[in-house]
Design a protein around this motif. Structure first.
Motif, PDB file in Angstrom:
ATOM      1  N   TRP A 211     -40.343 -30.544 -13.205  1.00  0.00           N
ATOM      2  CA  TRP A 211     -39.077 -31.223 -12.960  1.00  0.00           C
ATOM      3  C   TRP A 211     -38.288 -31.518 -14.229  1.00  0.00           C
ATOM      4  O   TRP A 211     -37.132 -31.958 -14.162  1.00  0.00           O
ATOM      5  N   LEU A 212     -38.891 -31.252 -15.410  1.00  0.00           N
ATOM      6  CA  LEU A 212     -38.243 -31.592 -16.677  1.00  0.00           C
ATOM      7  C   LEU A 212     -37.700 -30.343 -17.364  1.00  0.00           C
ATOM      8  O   LEU A 212     -38.454 -29.442 -17.705  1.00  0.00           O
ATOM      9  N   ASN A 213     -36.402 -30.290 -17.569  1.00  0.00           N
ATOM     10  CA  ASN A 213     -35.743 -29.145 -18.195  1.00  0.00           C
ATOM     11  C   ASN A 213     -35.176 -29.505 -19.564  1.00  0.00           C
ATOM     12  O   ASN A 213     -34.858 -30.666 -19.833  1.00  0.00           O
ATOM     13  N   LEU A 214     -35.023 -28.494 -20.398  1.00  0.00           N
ATOM     14  CA  LEU A 214     -34.286 -28.629 -21.652  1.00  0.00           C
ATOM     15  C   LEU A 214     -32.816 -28.382 -21.358  1.00  0.00           C
ATOM     16  O   LEU A 214     -32.474 -27.413 -20.661  1.00  0.00           O
ATOM     17  N   ALA A 215     -31.946 -29.243 -21.855  1.00  0.00           N
ATOM     18  CA  ALA A 215     -30.518 -29.118 -21.575  1.00  0.00           C
ATOM     19  C   ALA A 215     -29.724 -28.909 -22.859  1.00  0.00           C
ATOM     20  O   ALA A 215     -29.864 -29.670 -23.814  1.00  0.00           O
ATOM     21  N   VAL A 216     -28.896 -27.866 -22.863  1.00  0.00           N
ATOM     22  CA  VAL A 216     -27.987 -27.586 -23.977  1.00  0.00           C
ATOM     23  C   VAL A 216     -26.566 -27.716 -23.449  1.00  0.00           C
ATOM     24  O   VAL A 216     -26.198 -27.037 -22.476  1.00  0.00           O
ATOM     25  N   GLY A 217     -25.772 -28.618 -24.051  1.00  0.00           N
ATOM     26  CA  GLY A 217     -24.442 -28.892 -23.532  1.00  0.00           C
ATOM     27  C   GLY A 217     -23.331 -28.561 -24.506  1.00  0.00           C
ATOM     28  O   GLY A 217     -23.549 -28.461 -25.714  1.00  0.00           O
ATOM     29  N   TYR A 218     -22.122 -28.381 -23.943  1.00  0.00           N
ATOM     30  CA  TYR A 218     -20.938 -28.092 -24.771  1.00  0.00           C
ATOM     31  C   TYR A 218     -19.743 -28.872 -24.236  1.00  0.00           C
ATOM     32  O   TYR A 218     -19.515 -28.949 -23.018  1.00  0.00           O
ATOM     33  N   GLY A 219     -18.973 -29.446 -25.165  1.00  0.00           N
ATOM     34  CA  GLY A 219     -17.752 -30.145 -24.790  1.00  0.00           C
ATOM     35  C   GLY A 219     -16.816 -30.217 -25.977  1.00  0.00           C
ATOM     36  O   GLY A 219     -17.032 -29.582 -27.016  1.00  0.00           O
ATOM     37  N   ALA A 220     -15.754 -30.970 -25.843  1.00  0.00           N
ATOM     38  CA  ALA A 220     -14.790 -31.169 -26.931  1.00  0.00           C
ATOM     39  C   ALA A 220     -14.117 -32.523 -26.740  1.00  0.00           C
ATOM     40  O   ALA A 220     -14.093 -33.070 -25.628  1.00  0.00           O
ATOM     41  N   GLU A 221     -13.570 -33.051 -27.798  1.00  0.00           N
ATOM     42  CA  GLU A 221     -13.022 -34.412 -27.755  1.00  0.00           C
ATOM     43  C   GLU A 221     -11.755 -34.503 -28.587  1.00  0.00           C
ATOM     44  O   GLU A 221     -11.461 -33.642 -29.420  1.00  0.00           O
ATOM     45  N   ASP A 222     -10.977 -35.552 -28.319  1.00  0.00           N
ATOM     46  CA  ASP A 222      -9.756 -35.870 -29.063  1.00  0.00           C
ATOM     47  C   ASP A 222      -8.674 -34.799 -28.886  1.00  0.00           C
ATOM     48  O   ASP A 222      -7.954 -34.460 -29.825  1.00  0.00           O
ATOM     49  N   MET A 223      -8.571 -34.274 -27.668  1.00  0.00           N
ATOM     50  CA  MET A 223      -7.567 -33.246 -27.369  1.00  0.00           C
ATOM     51  C   MET A 223      -6.473 -33.852 -26.489  1.00  0.00           C
ATOM     52  O   MET A 223      -6.700 -34.159 -25.323  1.00  0.00           O
ATOM     53  N   ILE A 224      -5.309 -34.007 -27.052  1.00  0.00           N
ATOM     54  CA  ILE A 224      -4.167 -34.500 -26.306  1.00  0.00           C
ATOM     55  C   ILE A 224      -3.263 -33.342 -25.880  1.00  0.00           C
ATOM     56  O   ILE A 224      -2.438 -33.456 -24.987  1.00  0.00           O
ATOM     57  N   ARG A 225      -3.433 -32.202 -26.578  1.00  0.00           N
ATOM     58  CA  ARG A 225      -2.716 -30.970 -26.268  1.00  0.00           C
ATOM     59  C   ARG A 225      -3.711 -29.812 -26.236  1.00  0.00           C
ATOM     60  O   ARG A 225      -4.885 -29.971 -26.569  1.00  0.00           O
ATOM     61  N   ALA A 226      -3.232 -28.633 -25.867  1.00  0.00           N
ATOM     62  CA  ALA A 226      -4.134 -27.506 -25.645  1.00  0.00           C
ATOM     63  C   ALA A 226      -4.654 -26.896 -26.936  1.00  0.00           C
ATOM     64  O   ALA A 226      -5.824 -26.520 -27.024  1.00  0.00           O
ATOM     65  N   ARG A 227      -3.800 -26.781 -27.962  1.00  0.00           N
ATOM     66  CA  ARG A 227      -4.184 -26.058 -29.176  1.00  0.00           C
ATOM     67  C   ARG A 227      -4.420 -27.008 -30.350  1.00  0.00           C
ATOM     68  O   ARG A 227      -3.852 -28.103 -30.402  1.00  0.00           O
ATOM     69  N   VAL A 228      -5.231 -26.563 -31.281  1.00  0.00           N
ATOM     70  CA  VAL A 228      -5.601 -27.377 -32.424  1.00  0.00           C
ATOM     71  C   VAL A 228      -4.377 -27.804 -33.224  1.00  0.00           C
ATOM     72  O   VAL A 228      -4.236 -28.968 -33.601  1.00  0.00           O
ATOM     73  N   VAL A 229      -3.467 -26.867 -33.489  1.00  0.00           N
ATOM     74  CA  VAL A 229      -2.285 -27.185 -34.281  1.00  0.00           C
ATOM     75  C   VAL A 229      -1.411 -28.215 -33.579  1.00  0.00           C
ATOM     76  O   VAL A 229      -0.798 -29.079 -34.221  1.00  0.00           O
ATOM     77  N   GLN A 230      -1.355 -28.173 -32.246  1.00  0.00           N
ATOM     78  CA  GLN A 230      -0.577 -29.144 -31.490  1.00  0.00           C
ATOM     79  C   GLN A 230      -1.198 -30.530 -31.581  1.00  0.00           C
ATOM     80  O   GLN A 230      -0.488 -31.542 -31.690  1.00  0.00           O
TER      81      GLN A 230
END
Length: 291
Positions: A211-230
Motif C-alpha cells: 500500500w506504500l508508494n514512492l511519489a514524485v511530484g511536479y508543480g510551479a508557484e508565483d505565476m500571475i501570468r502565463a509566461r516567465v517574462v510576463q
C-alpha cells in the motif's frame, strides 16, 4: 460541432462492431456504455460550442505555441487527463466483458481522441489556437497507460493529481479563476501532478508494503501570468517545484462492496496528502501533508 459529435458516436459503435464481434461478452452492458458515453460526450461538445466558443466567436484556424506557458504545468494536466480517461474507459470495458488487451487498446485510443475536437475548436478561437504541445501531451498520457498494460499487464506508475487554493487567484480572477470550481482548473499555482510508483510491483518477492508508494511530484508557484517574462514584468518571480514523498496505493484494498470498490477506484486518481520534500530554485523544505 453536431457533426463531430455524431461522428464520434458512430466511430465508437463501429469500433465495437468490428473489434468485439467475435467475443462472447454481455453486449447489453457494452452497448449501454458506448451509447451513454457517446451521447453524453456529444452533448457536452455541443453545449461547449454554444456557450463557450459562441461567446468568443470563431475565426480562421491557426496554430499556437504555448509550450513556454505556466512552466508546463498545463501540459502535465493534459497528460494526466488522457491517462485517467484511458484508465476509466479500460475499467468500464472490462466490466462489460471486453478482453483485457482490447479494452486497454480501445480505451487508450478513445482517451487520446476525446480532446481532439476541443483542440480543433481552440484552433478557431480568437483567444487560443491549435496547440501541438497539447496534442503531444494528450497522446503521451494515453500511450503511458497502454504502454504499461502491454509491458507489465498492470499500472505500476500512476499519474495522480492534488490541489490547494492560493492567494494568487484573487489577483487575477480572469486567468486563475473566480471561486473554487474555476480555480481548480485554472490556478496552476495550486495544481501538483504526481507519479505514484508501486515499489512492491517492481519487487513482488520483497516484504515492502503493497500500500506504500514512492511519489514524485511536479508543480510551479508565483505565476500571475502565463509566461516567465510576463510574471517578471508584474513583479512575480515564478519557479518550478519538484517533490519527493510517499503515496498510498488504494488499489490494494480488498472489499466485496461494489460502492466501495468504485470509490477507491476514483480516489486512486488523486494523491492523498502525505509527507514530501519540496525542491525548488529558492528554498527546499519539508511538507508533512503535501497536496
Amino acid at each position: 460541432m453536431r457533426l463531430t459529435a455524431l461522428f464520434l458516436l458512430s466511430f465508437l459503435l463501429t469500433a465495437k462492431a468490428h473489434a468485439f464481434q467475435n467475443d462472447s461478452i454481455p453486449n447489453k452492458r457494452l452497448n449501454t456504455i458506448l451509447t451513454v458515453s457517446g451521447v453524453t460526450y456529444g452533448a457536452t461538445l455541443i453545449g461547449l460550442s454554444q456557450v463557450w466558443y459562441k461567446e468568443q466567436g470563431l475565426e480562421r484556424f491557426k496554430f499556437f505555441n504555448d509550450n513556454a506557458e505556466w512552466h508546463q504545468v498545463d501540459k502535465f494536466g493534459h497528460f494526466y487527463s488522457t491517462y485517467q480517461f484511458s484508465r476509466i474507459g479500460d475499467g468500464l470495458l472490462q466490466w462489460a466483458g471486453v478482453e483485457e488487451k482490447k479494452a486497454a487498446f480501445w480505451s487508450s485510443v478513445a482517451g487520446a481522441g476525446l480532446l481532439i475536437p476541443i483542440e480543433i475548436l481552440d484552433g478557431f478561437s480568437p483567444d487560443f489556437g491549435f496547440s501541438y504541445g497539447d496534442m503531444i501531451a494528450n497522446t503521451a498520457g494515453s500511450a503511458f497507460f497502454l504502454g504499461q498494460d502491454l509491458l507489465w499487464n498492470e499500472q505500476r506508475i500512476k499519474p495522480k493529481f492534488s490541489f490547494h487554493r492560493t492567494a494568487l487567484a484573487q489577483q487575477s480572477r480572469n486567468l486563475l479563476g473566480n471561486g473554487l470550481a474555476e480555480e481548480l482548473f485554472k490556478d496552476y499555482n495550486g495544481q501538483t501532478y504526481w507519479f505514484s510508483i508501486d515499489i512492491h510491483a517492481f519487487s513482488k518477492q520483497s516484504n515492502f508494503p503493497k500500500w506504500l508508494n514512492l511519489a514524485v511530484g511536479y508543480g510551479a508557484e508565483d505565476m500571475i501570468r502565463a509566461r516567465v517574462v510576463q510574471n517578471d514584468q508584474a513583479g512575480f518571480d515564478s519557479y518550478r517545484q519538484l517533490y519527493l514523498g510517499i503515496d498510498l496505493d488504494l488499489s490494494y484494498i480488498e472489499t466485496d462492496k461494489k460502492w466501495l470498490k468504485t470509490l477507491l477506484f476514483i480516489l486512486d486518481g488523486f494523491h492523498i496528502p502525505a509527507p514530501a520534500f519540496e525542491f525548488n530554485s529558492k528554498k527546499s523544505k519539508m511538507h508533512w501533508f503535501a497536496y
